[in-house]
Design an enzyme around this catalytic site. Sequence first.
Site, short mmCIF file in Angstrom:
data_model
loop_
_atom_site.label_atom_id
_atom_site.label_comp_id
_atom_site.label_asym_id
_atom_site.label_seq_id
_atom_site.Cartn_x
_atom_site.Cartn_y
_atom_site.Cartn_z
N GLY A 156 -14.98 5.35 4.43
CA GLY A 156 -14.16 6.50 4.70
C GLY A 156 -14.57 6.81 6.31
CB ALA A 209 -10.45 12.27 4.25
CB THR A 245 -4.49 5.61 0.74
OG1 THR A 245 -3.43 6.71 0.67
CG2 THR A 245 -3.77 4.55 1.34
CE1 TYR A 246 -10.48 9.39 -4.57
CE2 TYR A 246 -11.86 9.74 -2.73
CZ TYR A 246 -11.56 9.90 -4.10
OH TYR A 246 -12.20 10.62 -4.67
CD GLU A 299 -2.52 1.51 2.62
OE1 GLU A 299 -3.51 0.52 3.14
OE2 GLU A 299 -2.13 2.27 3.32
CE1 TYR A 337 -11.30 -0.65 9.84
CE2 TYR A 337 -13.17 -1.70 8.74
CZ TYR A 337 -12.24 -0.75 8.85
OH TYR A 337 -12.34 0.06 7.73
CB ALA A 367 -17.98 0.31 2.71
CD GLN A 420 5.05 5.23 11.88
OE1 GLN A 420 5.63 4.33 12.72
NE2 GLN A 420 5.06 5.37 10.56
P1 FAD Z 1 -18.16 0.38 6.74
O1 FAD Z 1 -18.06 -0.76 6.31
O2 FAD Z 1 -19.01 1.19 6.26
O3 FAD Z 1 -18.19 0.48 8.30
C1 FAD Z 1 -18.21 1.58 9.12
C2 FAD Z 1 -18.67 1.33 10.49
O4 FAD Z 1 -20.19 1.42 10.12
C3 FAD Z 1 -18.45 -0.01 11.27
O5 FAD Z 1 -18.32 0.52 12.66
C4 FAD Z 1 -19.55 -0.91 10.69
O6 FAD Z 1 -19.68 -1.91 11.80
C5 FAD Z 1 -20.61 0.01 10.56
N1 FAD Z 1 -21.69 -0.13 9.42
C6 FAD Z 1 -21.21 -1.08 8.38
N2 FAD Z 1 -22.25 -1.12 7.57
C7 FAD Z 1 -23.38 -0.77 8.40
C8 FAD Z 1 -24.67 -0.68 8.08
N3 FAD Z 1 -25.52 -1.09 6.81
N4 FAD Z 1 -25.65 0.03 8.91
C9 FAD Z 1 -24.93 0.53 10.07
N5 FAD Z 1 -23.77 0.57 10.25
C10 FAD Z 1 -22.94 -0.20 9.51
N6 FAD Z 1 -9.57 5.56 4.78
C11 FAD Z 1 -9.29 6.53 3.76
O7 FAD Z 1 -9.95 7.68 3.78
N7 FAD Z 1 -8.56 6.19 2.63
C12 FAD Z 1 -8.17 5.07 2.48
O8 FAD Z 1 -7.46 4.88 1.54
C13 FAD Z 1 -8.37 3.96 3.65
N8 FAD Z 1 -7.68 2.82 3.07
C14 FAD Z 1 -8.08 1.75 4.01
C15 FAD Z 1 -7.58 0.47 3.72
C16 FAD Z 1 -7.89 -0.55 4.71
C17 FAD Z 1 -7.30 -1.75 4.38
C18 FAD Z 1 -8.74 -0.39 5.81
C19 FAD Z 1 -8.71 -1.55 6.79
C20 FAD Z 1 -9.12 0.83 6.13
C21 FAD Z 1 -8.72 2.02 5.20
N9 FAD Z 1 -9.38 3.31 5.32
C22 FAD Z 1 -8.91 4.46 4.56
C23 FAD Z 1 -10.09 3.50 6.81
C24 FAD Z 1 -11.42 3.51 6.66
O9 FAD Z 1 -11.95 4.27 5.65
C25 FAD Z 1 -12.09 3.74 7.96
O10 FAD Z 1 -11.78 2.68 8.96
C26 FAD Z 1 -13.57 4.02 7.90
O11 FAD Z 1 -13.81 4.68 9.35
C27 FAD Z 1 -14.55 2.74 7.67
O12 FAD Z 1 -14.58 2.41 6.38
P2 FAD Z 1 -15.38 1.02 5.96
O13 FAD Z 1 -15.04 0.70 4.62
O14 FAD Z 1 -14.60 -0.18 6.83
O15 FAD Z 1 -16.59 1.51 6.40
#
Ligand code: FAD
Length: 286
Positions: A112, A55, A52-53, A18, A147, A127, A214
């Site tokens: 995000g 925010a 990465t992307y 990454e 996670y 997501a 860090q």
């Molecule tokens: P989701 O899957 O939507 O989950 C977010 C929260 O909502 C969780 O607590 C989940 O339990 C809950 N949830 C999920 N679906 C629902 C639903 N239908 N109804 C109610 N609650 C729900 N961030 C960036 O800004 N840029 C990046 O490039 C980036 N890369 C990443 C790469 C990896 C491998 C990882 C692990 C994380 C990355 N992140 C990045 C961080 C990520 O954007 C954050 O952790 C963000 O808060 C959650 O994103 P998610 O896609 O997991 O969200």
Amino acid sequence: MNLKEIYNTKQKPVISYEVFPPKDDTDGEKLEALFKELNKLLCYNPSLISVTYGAGGSNRNESVEIIRRIKEELKVTPMPHFTCVSTSTKNISEYLKTIESFDVKNILALRGDIPKDGSVCNDFKHADELVSYIKDNTNLSVAIAGYPEGHKECKSFEQDLIYLKQKADKGADVIFSQMFFNNDHYFSFVEKCEKIGINLPVIPGILPVSSYKQLFKMADMCKVEIPLKLKETLEKHQDDSDYTKKYGIEYASSQCEELLQNKVRGLHFYTLNKSYAVGQILKNIL
Ligand code: FAD
């Protein structure tokens, strides 16, 4: 190659990296430095490099340029990350068209973080909705985030897993994990995913520790455990950056060795845009 092909047909373990678009890079020097670093890691045959992307899409153009160069110059499959929480459907549609025009095959679909000022767009709340949209409107192969210690906002680990399954069932091909420093969390996560019916490869995310401060900042931000031995060792040597880097490489190497013994399909390295630590780890384990 798409994610399904990479993780089902490629020789194991699949190595991936990454990187992030460098900040404040008006003259492009940092971008060139990033490609120098990536060139040094090509000898370990990476199958995928993810970008990465920022925010809200703050570095969208830089991201796209890096993806193009990974594909054209390094001849490695790129995987853009993409976040939806602050973006309109129109913007998402345009972005997907742009990356497909470069013949990109894969994307990591993310919600995000919710911006501190609460400025979300509301077209996509989670997501899983983005995964559905991508599957309905493109030919991209989709990865999602998982996670092992639970997402920082989740009320219960079980509920987090139910949401993960919902997201996986919308058509994801692979899960990339958040970093962890205690492999037991990963093993238990994979077991629980299987039990609940998530049958996707879960690729462990490995962060080689290179700085005491860090590590604590990132672990706190992501709510991941720092095992006592790691914490105590780094605390004791916190003013010795050479020791910290060496220990970080040793620590991550033994984490990777144990993961490989347990037949993980791949290792995804959070490079922080540097090659040295990841290169040393790969030299140790391959
Ligand atoms: P989701 O899957 O939507 O989950 C977010 C929260 O909502 C969780 O607590 C989940 O339990 C809950 N949830 C999920 N679906 C629902 C639903 N239908 N109804 C109610 N609650 C729900 N961030 C960036 O800004 N840029 C990046 O490039 C980036 N890369 C990443 C790469 C990896 C491998 C990882 C692990 C994380 C990355 N992140 C990045 C961080 C990520 O954007 C954050 O952790 C963000 O808060 C959650 O994103 P998610 O896609 O997991 O969200």
